[in-house]
Design a protein around this motif. Structure first.
Motif, PDB file in Angstrom:
ATOM      1  N   THR A   3       0.849  -1.185   0.000  1.00 43.20           N
ATOM      2  CA  THR A   3       0.000   0.000   0.000  1.00 43.20           C
ATOM      3  C   THR A   3       0.883   1.233   0.000  1.00 43.20           C
ATOM      4  OG1 THR A   3      -1.761  -1.145   1.204  1.00 43.20           O
ATOM      5  CG2 THR A   3      -1.794   1.262   1.245  1.00 43.20           C
ATOM      6  N   GLN A   4       0.618   2.145  -0.928  1.00 43.95           N
ATOM      7  CA  GLN A   4       1.386   3.377  -1.049  1.00 43.95           C
ATOM      8  C   GLN A   4       0.558   4.549  -0.530  1.00 43.95           C
ATOM      9  OE1 GLN A   4       3.612   3.608  -4.937  1.00 43.95           O
ATOM     10  NE2 GLN A   4       2.344   1.820  -5.445  1.00 43.95           N
ATOM     11  N   GLN A   5       1.180   5.709  -0.416  1.00 43.07           N
ATOM     12  CA  GLN A   5       0.506   6.888   0.109  1.00 43.07           C
ATOM     13  C   GLN A   5       0.735   8.082  -0.813  1.00 43.07           C
ATOM     14  OE1 GLN A   5      -1.278   7.352   3.044  1.00 43.07           O
ATOM     15  NE2 GLN A   5      -1.031   5.340   3.962  1.00 43.07           N
ATOM     16  N   ARG A  12      -3.483  12.191   3.707  1.00 48.22           N
ATOM     17  CA  ARG A  12      -2.813  11.276   2.800  1.00 48.22           C
ATOM     18  C   ARG A  12      -3.806  10.230   2.314  1.00 48.22           C
ATOM     19  NH1 ARG A  12       0.523  11.610   7.064  1.00 48.22           N
ATOM     20  NH2 ARG A  12       0.043   9.494   7.733  1.00 48.22           N
ATOM     21  N   ALA A  14      -4.270   6.508   0.799  1.00 47.13           N
ATOM     22  CA  ALA A  14      -3.653   5.195   0.619  1.00 47.13           C
ATOM     23  C   ALA A  14      -4.159   4.567  -0.677  1.00 47.13           C
ATOM     24  CB  ALA A  14      -3.996   4.293   1.803  1.00 47.13           C
ATOM     25  N   ARG A  16      -3.318   1.270  -3.878  1.00 49.82           N
ATOM     26  CA  ARG A  16      -2.576   0.131  -4.422  1.00 49.82           C
ATOM     27  C   ARG A  16      -2.651   0.190  -5.933  1.00 49.82           C
ATOM     28  NH1 ARG A  16      -3.866  -5.108  -0.462  1.00 49.82           N
ATOM     29  NH2 ARG A  16      -3.101  -4.117   1.457  1.00 49.82           N
ATOM     30  N   SER A  33     -13.060  -0.107   2.535  1.00 49.01           N
ATOM     31  CA  SER A  33     -11.707   0.296   2.184  1.00 49.01           C
ATOM     32  C   SER A  33     -11.361  -0.335   0.840  1.00 49.01           C
ATOM     33  CB  SER A  33     -10.703  -0.159   3.249  1.00 49.01           C
ATOM     34  OG  SER A  33     -10.422  -1.544   3.123  1.00 49.01           O
ATOM     35  N   CYS A  53      -8.083   2.968  -4.112  1.00 50.17           N
ATOM     36  CA  CYS A  53      -7.673   3.889  -3.053  1.00 50.17           C
ATOM     37  C   CYS A  53      -8.705   3.918  -1.936  1.00 50.17           C
ATOM     38  CB  CYS A  53      -7.450   5.300  -3.600  1.00 50.17           C
ATOM     39  SG  CYS A  53      -8.864   6.031  -4.444  1.00 50.17           S
ATOM     40  N   ASP A  54      -8.227   4.252  -0.745  1.00 50.51           N
ATOM     41  CA  ASP A  54      -9.109   4.435   0.408  1.00 50.51           C
ATOM     42  C   ASP A  54      -9.638   5.865   0.414  1.00 50.51           C
ATOM     43  OD1 ASP A  54      -8.764   1.878   1.481  1.00 50.51           O
ATOM     44  OD2 ASP A  54      -7.010   2.474   2.649  1.00 50.51           O
ATOM     45  N   ALA A  60      -6.533   3.030   5.349  1.00 45.31           N
ATOM     46  CA  ALA A  60      -5.250   3.599   5.735  1.00 45.31           C
ATOM     47  C   ALA A  60      -5.089   5.061   5.328  1.00 45.31           C
ATOM     48  CB  ALA A  60      -4.114   2.768   5.129  1.00 45.31           C
ATOM     49  N   SER A  61      -6.139   5.655   4.747  1.00 47.82           N
ATOM     50  CA  SER A  61      -6.084   7.077   4.414  1.00 47.82           C
ATOM     51  C   SER A  61      -6.304   7.904   5.671  1.00 47.82           C
ATOM     52  CB  SER A  61      -7.134   7.448   3.359  1.00 47.82           C
ATOM     53  OG  SER A  61      -6.786   6.942   2.092  1.00 47.82           O
ATOM     54  N   THR A  62      -5.711   9.076   5.701  1.00 44.74           N
ATOM     55  CA  THR A  62      -5.849   9.959   6.851  1.00 44.74           C
ATOM     56  C   THR A  62      -6.670  11.178   6.452  1.00 44.74           C
ATOM     57  OG1 THR A  62      -3.850  11.234   6.352  1.00 44.74           O
ATOM     58  CG2 THR A  62      -3.593   9.238   7.675  1.00 44.74           C
TER      59      THR A  62
END
Length: 263
Positions: A3-5, A12, A14, A16, A33, A53-54, A60-62
């Motif tokens: 998982t990237q950001q 941010r 998250a 893939r 998610s 993406c989230d 995992a996204s903020t």
């Protein structure tokens, strides 16, 4: 799969990124998610580049409030731009379907094809009442019990459904504040006067056991989209890609294959 950001400053996103070919962006539903697309991505990535993406505050996204459908669409567009992706297809379910419509309306020339599952254009007459009922129910029984009820109601087989436990974990991690804030935005949507502008190929996927976005409501959405056709999945609930994964992905693959050959 790593998982990237994507850094958006205040938050941010998250994501893939896997596979090769025409990019297919996958957008998930409320309280879910990008993991919602695990099964679909494994199949899609044999033929396409799959990007998931989230949404803000999910997975995992903020990010901080407000959590909006429009914000999710803007985040997705920023991700596509950051990756240098000019043309793509979009697959969105429920909240993700609304975000997909916003994305397509914002940049219709970039969208090769659009799959909208278990979603609507908004403009619901009972929107404010539903939001009030949700807030009252959470206050009455607590968010943990509410989340269990909510997730069960979206699967055809309720608590016994495969995928129930995984989705519930995502919903519990979201928390009451973010759930209500995001639901408020979903219920505030009204895209009904704009969808006639879309001239991209559209597949609408509905489930016969969906108590949230019924097949009738999906047909009403289809009436607003001049280039759409409909696939109705027998026995699927609101999370149709999890209830009937084989039929769902077969329908999406056939549609993408038929409508993106020149992209």
């Amino acid at each position: 799969m790593t998982t990237q950001q994507l850094d958006r400053g205040a938050h941010r996103i998250a994501f893939r990124d896997e596979g090769d070919g025409l990019p297919v962006l996958c957008l998930h539903s409320l309280a879910g998610s990008l993991r919602m697309w695990d099964g679909a991505a494994r199949v899609l990535a044999r033929h396409y580049r799959v990007l998931r993406c989230d949404a803000r505050g999910h997975g995992a996204s903020t990010g901080t409030v407000p959590y909006t459908v429009e914000g999710t669409a803007r985040d997705a567009l920023a991700l596509l731009d950051a990756l240098g992706i000019a043309r793509y297809a979009v697959l969105g379910i429920s909240m993700g379907g609304q975000a997909a419509m916003h994305l397509a309306l914002a940049a219709p020339h970039r969208v090769a094809a659009l799959v909208l599952a278990n979603t609507s254009a908004g403009a619901l007459p009972d929107a404010q009442g539903r939001l009030a009922q949700t807030k009252a129910r959470i206050e009455e029984i607590g968010y943990e019990r509410f989340a269990a009820e909510y997730v069960a109601s979206r699967f055809a087989d309720g608590y016994a459904s495969r995928g129930y436990a995984d989705y519930l974990r995502e919903a519990l991690a979201l928390g009451a504040q973010r759930y209500v804030a995001t639901l408020r935005s979903i219920l505030a949507q009204d895209l009904s006067a704009e969808l006639w502008r879309l001239r991209v190929p559209v597949l609408l996927i509905s489930g016969t056991a969906d108590v949230s976005t019924t097949p009738e409501r999906m047909r009403a959405l289809g009436a607003l989209l001049p280039t759409s056709r409909t696939l109705e999945l027998e026995g699927a609930g609101h999370f149709s890609c999890l209830d009937q994964p084989a039929q769902f992905i077969a329908g999406a693959l056939e549609f993408f294959s038929s409508n993106t050959k020149e992209s």
